[in-house]
Design an enzyme around this catalytic site. Structure first.
Site, PDB file in Angstrom:
ATOM      1  CE  LYS A 256       3.892   6.808   3.148  1.00  0.00           C
ATOM      2  NZ  LYS A 256       3.835   6.550   4.607  1.00  0.00           N
TER       3      LYS A 256
ATOM      4  CG  ASP B  17      -1.874   2.928   6.806  1.00  0.00           C
ATOM      5  OD1 ASP B  17      -0.748   2.624   7.234  1.00  0.00           O
ATOM      6  OD2 ASP B  17      -2.072   3.942   6.101  1.00  0.00           O
TER       7      ASP B  17
ATOM      8  CG  HIS C 139      -0.325   0.284   2.517  1.00  0.00           C
ATOM      9  ND1 HIS C 139       0.454  -0.642   3.181  1.00  0.00           N
ATOM     10  CD2 HIS C 139      -0.348   1.392   3.306  1.00  0.00           C
ATOM     11  CE1 HIS C 139       0.875  -0.128   4.319  1.00  0.00           C
ATOM     12  NE2 HIS C 139       0.404   1.108   4.423  1.00  0.00           N
ATOM     13  CG  ASP C 140       2.524   3.331   2.945  1.00  0.00           C
ATOM     14  OD1 ASP C 140       1.585   3.982   2.446  1.00  0.00           O
ATOM     15  OD2 ASP C 140       2.719   3.267   4.176  1.00  0.00           O
TER      16      ASP C 140
ATOM     17  CG  HIS D 151      -3.704   3.211   1.253  1.00  0.00           C
ATOM     18  ND1 HIS D 151      -3.035   3.387   0.064  1.00  0.00           N
ATOM     19  CD2 HIS D 151      -2.902   3.752   2.219  1.00  0.00           C
ATOM     20  CE1 HIS D 151      -1.886   4.008   0.278  1.00  0.00           C
ATOM     21  NE2 HIS D 151      -1.774   4.242   1.587  1.00  0.00           N
ATOM     22  CG  HIS D 152      -3.752   7.601   2.742  1.00  0.00           C
ATOM     23  ND1 HIS D 152      -3.703   7.653   4.122  1.00  0.00           N
ATOM     24  CD2 HIS D 152      -2.519   7.162   2.352  1.00  0.00           C
ATOM     25  CE1 HIS D 152      -2.513   7.270   4.546  1.00  0.00           C
ATOM     26  NE2 HIS D 152      -1.773   6.954   3.484  1.00  0.00           N
TER      27      HIS D 152
ATOM     28  CG  HIS E 207       1.924   7.685  -0.457  1.00  0.00           C
ATOM     29  ND1 HIS E 207       1.418   8.612   0.421  1.00  0.00           N
ATOM     30  CD2 HIS E 207       1.423   6.483  -0.050  1.00  0.00           C
ATOM     31  CE1 HIS E 207       0.663   8.006   1.317  1.00  0.00           C
ATOM     32  NE2 HIS E 207       0.636   6.720   1.051  1.00  0.00           N
TER      33      HIS E 207
END
Length: 262
Positions: A137, A215, A133-134, A186-187, A162
């Site tokens: 970044k 998260d 998911h990250d 996801h954010h 990201h």
């Protein structure tokens, strides 16, 4: 029968012999015909068996070729997954504060998916997506990722990119196509104030909502450069406070019950 006709003078006996002879001839003809048909059928059956055997052999050969190609494809798939997962691990290794973050988020997400009784494929999908998911970044400068204080507006704008970067990175990977929306969203927030697309409520993919909760919990309970780690009870209180605004209430409740929190 011709000989009998010359030698036999009794007409009744002669008649009986003719009848019996005729019956025997008909029976002999019928028996011969039946045996002939059985022989023909046997030959046809043998031909059919030979043909079917040949077809089965050809099918098996095709199946072997297909299996070999499938094994090669699966091997390539495993290699591509290993590369991208290694890339995610390398990203987190740059920062001692986020090391292991994605793995912990994946474990939380998997436990949630199981508690919600999702199918095994859905559990696998949410676990994989949480692991990556990250990944976006990797395109964020270290000076922003590891900044000890709050980000300014420009830095925050870069940080918020990201999820889209992660989607772009994984978009060329065949194994990741099913969970690209989970990486991108996801954010998002349940009330529609999240990013990158400001999706609201049910418009946010359900599995992405699971990752959002997982998260947040790990972010709260992990030490960061700008604050110490918090307890799981504190994290769960934050989930309760964010029900219906940041988080899906159903998923929050499932997480609370998972940890026997009231």
């Amino acid at each position: 029968m011709i000989g009998i006709s010359y030698l036999q003078t009794d007409l009744d006996v002669l008649k009986g012999n003719y009848i019996n002879g005729t019956i025997l001839m008909v029976f002999a003809w019928f028996l011969s015909y039946t045996l002939y048909k059985m022989k023909i059928q046997d030959l046809i059956s043998q031909k059919t068996i030979q043909q079917k055997t040949k077809e089965v052999e050809e099918y098996n050969n095709d199946l072997i070729v297909t299996n070999n190609r499938l094994e090669e494809s699966l091997q390539a798939l495993d290699e591509s997954q290993n590369v991208i997962f290694s890339l995610a691990s390398a990203l987190e290794s740059k920062d001692t504060y986020t090391r292991g973050h994605s793995e912990r988020v994946a474990n939380y997400a998997l436990q949630l998916a199981q508690a919600l009784k999702l199918s095994v494929p859905e559990q696998q999908t949410v676990w994989r997506a949480a692991q990556l998911h990250d990944i976006g970044k990797i395109g964020i400068p270290d000076s922003i990722l590891n900044k000890p204080g709050k980000l300014n507006n420009k830095e925050w704008e870069i940080m918020r990119s990201h999820p889209e970067m992660g989607e772009t990175i994984c978009s060329t990977l065949s194994f990741a196509r099913d969970f690209l929306p989970l990486i991108r969203h996801h954010h998002e927030r349940f009330d529609g104030t999240g990013y990158p697309d400001a999706l609201r409520g049910e418009a946010i993919p359900f599995l992405a909502r699971i990752i959002t909760v997982a998260d947040a919990v790990d972010a709260i309970t992990s030490q960061r450069s700008y604050r110490p780690s918090r307890t799981i009870d504190y994290a769960l209180e934050e989930l309760v406070n964010g029900k219906g605004s940041q988080f899906d209430p159903v998923i929050v409740q499932a997480f609370i019950e998972l940890f026997n929190y009231s």
